[in-house]
Write a protein that holds these residues in place. Structure first.
Motif, mmCIF file in Angstrom:
data_model
loop_
_atom_site.group_PDB
_atom_site.id
_atom_site.type_symbol
_atom_site.label_atom_id
_atom_site.label_comp_id
_atom_site.label_asym_id
_atom_site.label_seq_id
_atom_site.Cartn_x
_atom_site.Cartn_y
_atom_site.Cartn_z
ATOM 1 N N THR A 17 0.848 -1.184 0.000
ATOM 2 C CA THR A 17 0.000 0.000 0.000
ATOM 3 C C THR A 17 0.889 1.242 0.000
ATOM 4 O OG1 THR A 17 -0.087 0.272 2.407
ATOM 5 C CG2 THR A 17 -1.669 -1.282 1.429
ATOM 6 N N GLU A 18 0.251 2.396 0.081
ATOM 7 C CA GLU A 18 1.004 3.649 0.153
ATOM 8 C C GLU A 18 1.838 3.752 1.425
ATOM 9 O OE1 GLU A 18 1.390 6.171 -2.072
ATOM 10 O OE2 GLU A 18 0.455 4.729 -3.424
ATOM 11 N N TRP A 19 1.540 2.924 2.455
ATOM 12 C CA TRP A 19 2.333 2.925 3.683
ATOM 13 C C TRP A 19 3.787 2.587 3.409
ATOM 14 C CZ3 TRP A 19 4.856 -0.950 6.651
ATOM 15 C CH2 TRP A 19 5.168 -0.598 7.966
ATOM 16 N N LEU A 20 4.032 1.905 2.280
ATOM 17 C CA LEU A 20 5.398 1.568 1.895
ATOM 18 C C LEU A 20 6.283 2.813 1.884
ATOM 19 C CD1 LEU A 20 7.576 -0.339 0.595
ATOM 20 C CD2 LEU A 20 6.565 0.265 -1.614
ATOM 21 N N HIS A 21 5.780 3.908 1.359
ATOM 22 C CA HIS A 21 6.593 5.121 1.258
ATOM 23 C C HIS A 21 6.878 5.706 2.637
ATOM 24 C CE1 HIS A 21 6.421 5.344 -3.114
ATOM 25 N NE2 HIS A 21 5.177 4.941 -3.011
ATOM 26 N N GLU A 22 5.914 5.599 3.540
ATOM 27 C CA GLU A 22 6.133 6.101 4.896
ATOM 28 C C GLU A 22 7.179 5.277 5.626
ATOM 29 O OE1 GLU A 22 3.609 6.227 9.071
ATOM 30 O OE2 GLU A 22 2.540 6.500 7.171
ATOM 31 N N PHE A 38 5.853 -12.616 -7.468
ATOM 32 C CA PHE A 38 6.596 -11.667 -8.288
ATOM 33 C C PHE A 38 5.844 -10.350 -8.471
ATOM 34 C CE2 PHE A 38 9.201 -15.202 -10.565
ATOM 35 C CZ PHE A 38 9.949 -15.362 -9.412
ATOM 36 N N ASP A 39 4.501 -10.382 -8.441
ATOM 37 C CA ASP A 39 3.788 -9.111 -8.576
ATOM 38 C C ASP A 39 3.972 -8.242 -7.330
ATOM 39 O OD1 ASP A 39 2.261 -10.884 -7.090
ATOM 40 O OD2 ASP A 39 0.345 -10.280 -7.969
ATOM 41 N N TYR A 40 4.165 -8.866 -6.187
ATOM 42 C CA TYR A 40 4.500 -8.122 -4.959
ATOM 43 C C TYR A 40 5.870 -7.474 -5.100
ATOM 44 C CZ TYR A 40 5.480 -7.637 0.141
ATOM 45 O OH TYR A 40 5.796 -7.190 1.403
ATOM 46 N N LEU A 41 6.847 -8.235 -5.593
ATOM 47 C CA LEU A 41 8.180 -7.675 -5.808
ATOM 48 C C LEU A 41 8.139 -6.539 -6.831
ATOM 49 C CD1 LEU A 41 10.454 -10.866 -5.882
ATOM 50 C CD2 LEU A 41 9.963 -9.347 -3.953
ATOM 51 N N GLU A 42 7.360 -6.709 -7.881
ATOM 52 C CA GLU A 42 7.267 -5.675 -8.904
ATOM 53 C C GLU A 42 6.626 -4.407 -8.355
ATOM 54 O OE1 GLU A 42 5.308 -7.599 -12.146
ATOM 55 O OE2 GLU A 42 7.088 -8.763 -12.708
ATOM 56 N N PHE A 43 5.662 -4.558 -7.447
ATOM 57 C CA PHE A 43 5.067 -3.386 -6.803
ATOM 58 C C PHE A 43 6.147 -2.625 -6.028
ATOM 59 C CE2 PHE A 43 3.281 -1.327 -3.056
ATOM 60 C CZ PHE A 43 2.311 -0.501 -3.621
ATOM 61 N N LEU A 44 6.955 -3.344 -5.258
ATOM 62 C CA LEU A 44 8.022 -2.684 -4.502
ATOM 63 C C LEU A 44 8.981 -1.958 -5.434
ATOM 64 C CD1 LEU A 44 8.885 -5.474 -1.878
ATOM 65 C CD2 LEU A 44 7.367 -3.501 -1.593
ATOM 66 N N SER A 45 9.348 -2.612 -6.526
ATOM 67 C CA SER A 45 10.267 -2.007 -7.484
ATOM 68 C C SER A 45 9.673 -0.749 -8.113
ATOM 69 C CB SER A 45 10.627 -3.030 -8.566
ATOM 70 O OG SER A 45 11.373 -2.434 -9.601
ATOM 71 N N GLU A 47 7.171 1.174 -7.046
ATOM 72 C CA GLU A 47 6.850 2.245 -6.111
ATOM 73 C C GLU A 47 8.098 2.931 -5.568
ATOM 74 O OE1 GLU A 47 3.822 3.568 -5.011
ATOM 75 O OE2 GLU A 47 3.112 2.497 -6.789
ATOM 76 N N LEU A 48 9.124 2.136 -5.268
ATOM 77 C CA LEU A 48 10.323 2.710 -4.657
ATOM 78 C C LEU A 48 11.318 3.225 -5.679
ATOM 79 C CD1 LEU A 48 10.883 0.138 -1.777
ATOM 80 C CD2 LEU A 48 9.969 2.463 -1.589
ATOM 81 N N ASP A 49 11.295 2.652 -6.897
ATOM 82 C CA ASP A 49 12.212 3.076 -7.961
ATOM 83 C C ASP A 49 13.652 3.077 -7.479
ATOM 84 O OD1 ASP A 49 12.941 3.869 -10.502
ATOM 85 O OD2 ASP A 49 12.720 6.005 -10.050
ATOM 86 N N ARG A 50 14.053 1.958 -6.868
ATOM 87 C CA ARG A 50 15.411 1.762 -6.381
ATOM 88 C C ARG A 50 15.978 0.483 -6.990
ATOM 89 N NH1 ARG A 50 14.084 6.101 -4.905
ATOM 90 N NH2 ARG A 50 14.424 7.104 -2.874
#
Length: 227
Positions: A17-22, A38-45, A47-50
């Motif tokens: 969720t958006e809580w990831l950024h917090e 893998f879709d969970y990992l792709e979400f992290l990638s 959203e964080l762009d790291r």
């Protein structure tokens, strides 16, 4: 000092969720120790762009044999669709540099059936030896040693279990001795609500990343320095 988000094995719903950024918006690198959708990992990638680096777990699909070449994914020299998570680098059996850190990867678990990403002790020892040799060549070239050994399974007798699927690899003790990483990050061993203390293997800190951990890591140092 790079800040790392390490994830494995269990989805942490708030991170999806958006809580990831917090919670993790200031990380420099994301590391995955296996067995996550893998879709969970792709979400992290996304959203964080790291930079994102992972190794597969024993419940992940077989990712062996794939290579990037001529602007496309190849498997055994033929064009193929990459089945892994988009935006992530597979470090299994490799040594990669990301966010100022050098990461050696050894995915998979001890062999307990015919599934993918499973290795006998002897097979994993051969793979670990190859990775250690690559790391040694890199260190001779630029003076930088491995900062993080990223694995799915833990070293034997360091937080593993007695049941066949969750036994750790004895060869990881030798791998740590040869590569001298500051950290060994692993998954595979679910805590089931119990506290999971960090452990020590020589001067290497061994960390179970099931769910997630956020860690501040020192920059790499000269290869002649002690950990």
């Amino acid at each position: 000092m790079p800040r790392v988000l390490a994830v494995s094995d269990e989805i942490v719903q708030p991170l999806w969720t958006e809580w990831l950024h917090e919670r993790a918006g200031d990380v420099d690198l994301v590391l995955g120790a296996g067995d996550l959708p893998f879709d969970y990992l792709e979400f992290l990638s996304n959203e964080l762009d790291r930079p994102c680096v992972f190794v597969p777990g024993n419940h992940d699909v077989d990712l062996s044999g794939y290579a990037r070449g001529r602007g496309m994914w190849l498997r055994d020299g033929f064009p193929a669709r990459w089945p892994g998570p988009v935006g992530w680098v597979n470090a299994d059996g490799q040594v990669v540099d990301a966010a100022g850190l050098r990461i050696a990867g050894l995915g998979g678990s001890i062999r307990y059936n015919d599934g993918p990403n499973q290795w006998t002790e002897r097979q994993q020892a051969r793979r670990a030896g190859k990775v250690a040799r690559v790391a040694a060549r890199r260190e001779r070239r630029d003076g930088r040693r491995v900062d993080v050994l990223l694995t799915h399974s833990p070293p034997k007798d360091l937080g593993d279990r007695e049941d066949p699927p969750h036994r750790g690899f004895a060869c990881l003790h030798t791998a740590v001795e040869r590569m001298r990483p500051r950290l060994l990050l692993h998954g595979h061993i679910h805590p089931h609500g119990q506290p999971v203390p960090d452990r020590e293997l020589g001067k290497t800190r061994v960390v179970n990343t099931v769910g997630y951990r956020i860690l501040d890591l020192p920059e790499h140092v000269d290869g002649n320095d002690e950990p």
